[in-house]
Design a protein around this motif. Structure first.
Motif, short mmCIF file in Angstrom:
data_model
loop_
_atom_site.label_atom_id
_atom_site.label_comp_id
_atom_site.label_asym_id
_atom_site.label_seq_id
_atom_site.Cartn_x
_atom_site.Cartn_y
_atom_site.Cartn_z
N GLU A 1 -9.00 1.89 13.34
CA GLU A 1 -9.73 2.32 12.15
C GLU A 1 -10.47 1.18 11.44
OE1 GLU A 1 -7.84 5.46 9.72
OE2 GLU A 1 -6.06 5.16 10.98
N TYR B 1 -3.45 0.88 13.38
CA TYR B 1 -4.52 1.33 12.48
C TYR B 1 -5.62 0.29 12.32
CZ TYR B 1 -1.42 -1.26 9.28
OH TYR B 1 -0.62 -2.21 8.70
N SER C 1 0.82 -1.22 0.00
CA SER C 1 0.00 0.00 0.00
C SER C 1 0.85 1.27 0.00
CB SER C 1 -0.93 0.00 1.22
OG SER C 1 -1.82 -1.09 1.16
N VAL D 1 -5.19 1.37 5.17
CA VAL D 1 -6.53 1.39 5.74
C VAL D 1 -7.57 1.45 4.62
CG1 VAL D 1 -8.17 2.74 7.11
CG2 VAL D 1 -5.81 2.42 7.92
N GLU D 2 -7.35 2.31 3.65
CA GLU D 2 -8.29 2.44 2.54
C GLU D 2 -8.37 1.15 1.73
OE1 GLU D 2 -8.87 5.17 -1.52
OE2 GLU D 2 -7.64 5.90 0.16
N ASP D 3 -7.23 0.52 1.47
CA ASP D 3 -7.22 -0.72 0.70
C ASP D 3 -7.98 -1.84 1.43
OD1 ASP D 3 -5.73 0.55 -1.22
OD2 ASP D 3 -3.81 -0.34 -0.62
N LYS E 1 -15.55 -3.86 1.64
CA LYS E 1 -16.79 -3.40 0.99
C LYS E 1 -17.20 -4.36 -0.12
CE LYS E 1 -16.34 1.59 1.85
NZ LYS E 1 -16.10 2.91 1.22
N TRP F 1 -14.58 0.29 11.80
CA TRP F 1 -15.35 0.51 10.58
C TRP F 1 -16.31 -0.65 10.33
CZ3 TRP F 1 -15.98 -2.26 6.10
CH2 TRP F 1 -16.65 -1.61 5.06
N GLU G 1 -2.28 5.25 5.66
CA GLU G 1 -3.57 5.75 5.17
C GLU G 1 -4.07 4.91 4.01
OE1 GLU G 1 -0.89 7.55 5.71
OE2 GLU G 1 -1.48 8.76 7.45
N GLN G 2 -3.15 4.60 3.08
CA GLN G 2 -3.55 3.80 1.92
C GLN G 2 -3.86 2.37 2.32
OE1 GLN G 2 -4.01 5.12 -1.21
NE2 GLN G 2 -5.01 3.12 -1.55
N ILE H 1 -10.36 -1.53 3.71
CA ILE H 1 -11.79 -1.22 3.76
C ILE H 1 -12.44 -1.42 2.40
CG2 ILE H 1 -13.44 0.66 4.07
CD1 ILE H 1 -11.75 1.65 6.39
N ASP H 2 -11.75 -1.03 1.32
CA ASP H 2 -12.30 -1.26 -0.03
C ASP H 2 -12.49 -2.74 -0.28
OD1 ASP H 2 -12.42 1.42 -0.60
OD2 ASP H 2 -10.54 1.47 -1.74
#
Length: 367
Positions: free
Chosen positions: A189, A185, A150, A157-159, A165, A193, A154-155, A161-162
């Motif tokens: 986070e 994290y 990643s 966490v985003e990866d 989803k 979530w 930050e990335q 969560i994506d």
């Protein structure tokens, strides 16, 4: 490499998410967060020696493990030092050492095991089955550990969560999600979530331990004991277990009493189990013992301001249908009886009343 396994899950619309590689510095924060959420249970696959400082040396990490265990979260093994030896004796020792470590802290030996990195070949699987372990892997991997791919927290966490989803959009019957409580994290986070923002709880998904979803809650530990979070009891008593393995359900209106082992041996005992309420205000150090008058034998403990707390035994020799003293079932939390809970099988004589009055006056003078 062994990464997947066909399980016979008995739970539907459920999410099992578990955490590897702890306990570590963020584990206690994760546990406190999960405890604050109603109807959420998670699982931990712990190691004793991986991330420095090691869990085997840090009492705070061990206390976090104990807290999770006592609140009904599942504690399982991930080997002692996050590796599986090709030598059977060394592999077995790693498991036994970790089981000892967990038992020393929680009082229970785990039956569930997850292989580090999912590496468990046929020989490994055969050994685990022979030694009585339930091998668990995953079907939903957040890859929360993979910062390198990643490039930043930050990335990452985003990866993660994506990915979740997309997985949750499938609305499968259940999810077995892999994460790591060794990552800050993840604890602060990604894990929140799932509960607060994923929408899965609103769709009716439950958060349960791995053992519960497998219909094996009683097999979580070798002892067969099960634990439940009691929201109505102080945290020090959050998990109450009977010696025979049954539990007190804190959400029930009536506490379940201990199994009366004397029922089959003595049918003449009268057992009272009618909502004995806890009253913490009773506290006294004065004892009146062995008062015997007119075949009435009253053991009165903790007498204070006309409150009677503890055991009252009445020897009813005048009644043909009662051969032994009246026995109260031991309440597992406390045993405080108010005046309405006291049962008398025979009217008190004038002399009995007079003697009690005299004792009361003596107690007042002493105090």
């Amino acid at each position: 490499m062994y990464r997947t396994k066909n399980y016979s899950f008995n739970c539907k619309v459920s999410i099992m998410y578990y955490f590897d590689d702890g306990p570590h510095r963020y584990t206690n924060d994760l546990i406190d967060y999960m405890i604050s959420k109603q109807d959420v249970k998670i699982s931990f696959f712990h190691v004793a020696k991986l991330h420095y400082p090691y869990a085997e040396d840090v009492s705070e990490y061990q206390e976090a493990m104990k807290k999770a265990h006592d609140h009904g979260f599942q504690i399982a093994s991930h080997t002692y030092s996050h590796k599986i030896s090709d030598d059977n004796d060394e592999f077995r020792k790693s498991l036994v050492d970790m089981d000892d470590f967990i038992e020393d802290i929680t009082g229970d030996r785990p039956r569930y095991f997850r292989a580090p990195k999912g590496h468990c070949n046929e020989k490994c699987q055969a050994n685990l089955e022979k030694w009585g372990y339930q091998l668990i892997q995953w079907d939903t991997d957040t890859n929360d550990w993979d910062l390198e791919t990643s490039g930043s927290i930050e990335q990452r966490v985003e990866d993660s969560i994506d990915f979740l989803k997309k997985s949750f959009a499938e609305e499968r019957d259940n999810y077995l999600i892999l994460m790591h409580d060794s990552q800050n994290y993840t604890v602060n986070e990604i894990a929140p979530w799932i509960i607060e923002k994923s929408g899965m709880k609103e769709k009716g998904y439950r958060f349960v331990t791995v053992a519960e979803c497998l219909g094996d809650k009683d097999g979580m530990y070798t002892s067969g004991r099960t634990y439940i979070d009691d929201k109505n009891v102080d945290n020090d008593l959050s998990a109450v277990i009977f010696e025979n393995g049954t539990i007190i359900d804190g959400d029930s209106d009536v506490y379940m009493a201990r199994e009366n082992e004397n029922n089959e041996d003595n049918n003449n005992n009268i057992n009272i189990n009618d909502n004995i309420n806890v009253n913490d205000s009773i506290n006294d150090n004065d004892n009146i013992d062995d008062y015997d008058n007119n075949n009435v034998n009253e053991n009165i403990n903790d007498y204070d301001n006309n409150n009677i707390n503890d055991n009252i035994s009445v020897n009813n020799t005048d009644y043909d249908d009662i051969d032994s003293p009246l026995n109260f079932i031991d309440d597992p939390i406390s045993q405080n009886l108010d005046s309405s809970s006291i049962i008398s099988t025979k009217p008190m004589s004038f002399l009995s009343i007079a003697m009690l009055c005299i004792f009361s006056i003596i107690l007042i003078i002493i105090n």
